[in-house]
Enzyme design. Sequence first.
Site, PDB file in Angstrom:
ATOM      1  N   TYR A 146       0.853  -1.199   0.000  1.00 40.81           N
ATOM      2  CA  TYR A 146       0.000   0.000   0.000  1.00 40.81           C
ATOM      3  C   TYR A 146       0.882   1.240   0.000  1.00 40.81           C
ATOM      4  O   TYR A 146       1.899   1.307   0.698  1.00 40.81           O
ATOM      5  CB  TYR A 146      -0.887   0.005   1.253  1.00 40.81           C
ATOM      6  CG  TYR A 146      -1.682   1.280   1.432  1.00 40.81           C
ATOM      7  CD1 TYR A 146      -2.961   1.390   0.919  1.00 40.81           C
ATOM      8  CD2 TYR A 146      -1.136   2.370   2.106  1.00 40.81           C
ATOM      9  CE1 TYR A 146      -3.690   2.565   1.068  1.00 40.81           C
ATOM     10  CE2 TYR A 146      -1.849   3.544   2.261  1.00 40.81           C
ATOM     11  CZ  TYR A 146      -3.128   3.641   1.735  1.00 40.81           C
ATOM     12  OH  TYR A 146      -3.837   4.799   1.881  1.00 40.81           O
ATOM     13  N   GLU A 234      -3.637   7.649  -3.710  1.00 40.31           N
ATOM     14  CA  GLU A 234      -3.609   6.398  -2.945  1.00 40.31           C
ATOM     15  C   GLU A 234      -3.532   5.229  -3.916  1.00 40.31           C
ATOM     16  O   GLU A 234      -4.397   5.076  -4.779  1.00 40.31           O
ATOM     17  CB  GLU A 234      -4.873   6.288  -2.083  1.00 40.31           C
ATOM     18  CG  GLU A 234      -4.895   5.051  -1.207  1.00 40.31           C
ATOM     19  CD  GLU A 234      -6.222   4.904  -0.475  1.00 40.31           C
ATOM     20  OE1 GLU A 234      -6.228   4.275   0.595  1.00 40.31           O
ATOM     21  OE2 GLU A 234      -7.252   5.396  -0.985  1.00 40.31           O
TER      22      GLU A 234
END
Length: 422
Positions: A146, A234
């Site tokens: 991530y 993101e």
Amino acid sequence: PSSNVVCERGNLLHHIMIVPRAVQLTPRRWLNLQEYQSKKLMSDNGVKVQRFFVADSANEALEAAKRLNAKEIVLKAQILAGGRGKGVFSSGLKGGVHLTKDPQVVGQLAKQMIGYNLATKQTPKEGVKVNKVMVAEALDISRETYLAILMDRSCNGPVLVGSPQGGVDIEEVAASNPELIFKEEIDIIEGIKDSQAQRMAENLGFLGPLKNQAADQIKKLYNLFLKIDATQVEVNPFGETPGGQVVCFDAKINFDDNAEFRQKDIFAMDDKSENEPIENEAAKYDLKYIGLDGNIACFVNGAGLAMATCDIIFLNGGKPANFLDLGGGVKEAQVYQAFKLLTADPKVEAILVNIFGGIVNCAIIANGITKACRELELKVPLVVRLEGELQSISTQETENSHGTVIAFQEHVTDRNLSKCAV
């Protein structure tokens, strides 16, 4: 939504405790881009994404699949709502995301997608019409991490946030394994340093040549973040393939709408086709409108006052029909247009105006209300509270504007609200 560019996400910022939750409360109509549009933005700026084409017909999808010449192909319906994989089309086809190795199958599936409505957990019951599909190369993922870049008020600049546990909600990781959340504060003047990118790549678990490749992608993502005036980029998952590639498989980008004047090309791509028509109409006049399911229309200036007004209506047994924030720089014409929008909603049985005249003076609001009452021949009860600058002038205007106006100034009372809660 799981599509690439969506409205503001508060959960990430709240759980990692970088930005206070209260920051998320300002009502804005966020820029919406489809998945293929954001992937093109990334690709154009050197960020590694899957090869893909976009098609708006079954024949185009078939030709795109042939041109890809990939071992496996993923076909994705392009809508802004999430949950596409488990959605159902009005054609009967199940799933908005399909994998296949046969280009002919891509064409057959696209024929059952394009022009049909796709219903997911995040769409209205009737679903959303699919006008385009993305035909992309399917890549195996050997490991998922991530990565996010976002603006952090506490350090007055961008922050790099990463975790070796990707492919899942980062909120869950932050709650169960906070030690697996890594942060790098970036000096917005100096920019991201090589050492910071390398350290984040290492913390994400990239080894050997992949470490340098990941660091390079991190720097390119940061450059994109600045270039397009993003508030958040993101990437989840930020992964590696068995063939030794670091790829941004899916990403969400939030834009600063204050930068629209210098990001005209990006904002011109805004996909408004899935908005409610009334929201698009409100946006033309710079009004912040969100439709709700009640029968009392709210006409308010300021997000905090608007939310408090909705709460007061609920407290007194009513239900708000909308969230409408006029903003501070409202003009008389906008007031008139706002009334046109509210009265066009067949659910509306009463209108509550609650204005604090700080930046905007009450006379502007009163003049707009008066014009609307006379020209639109208002048929529903109208309760008006005007408090602040030029309050006395505005009172005379509203009292003389229409027979159904109940003008009051000190407090929103139970007695007046009961007249609204029809």
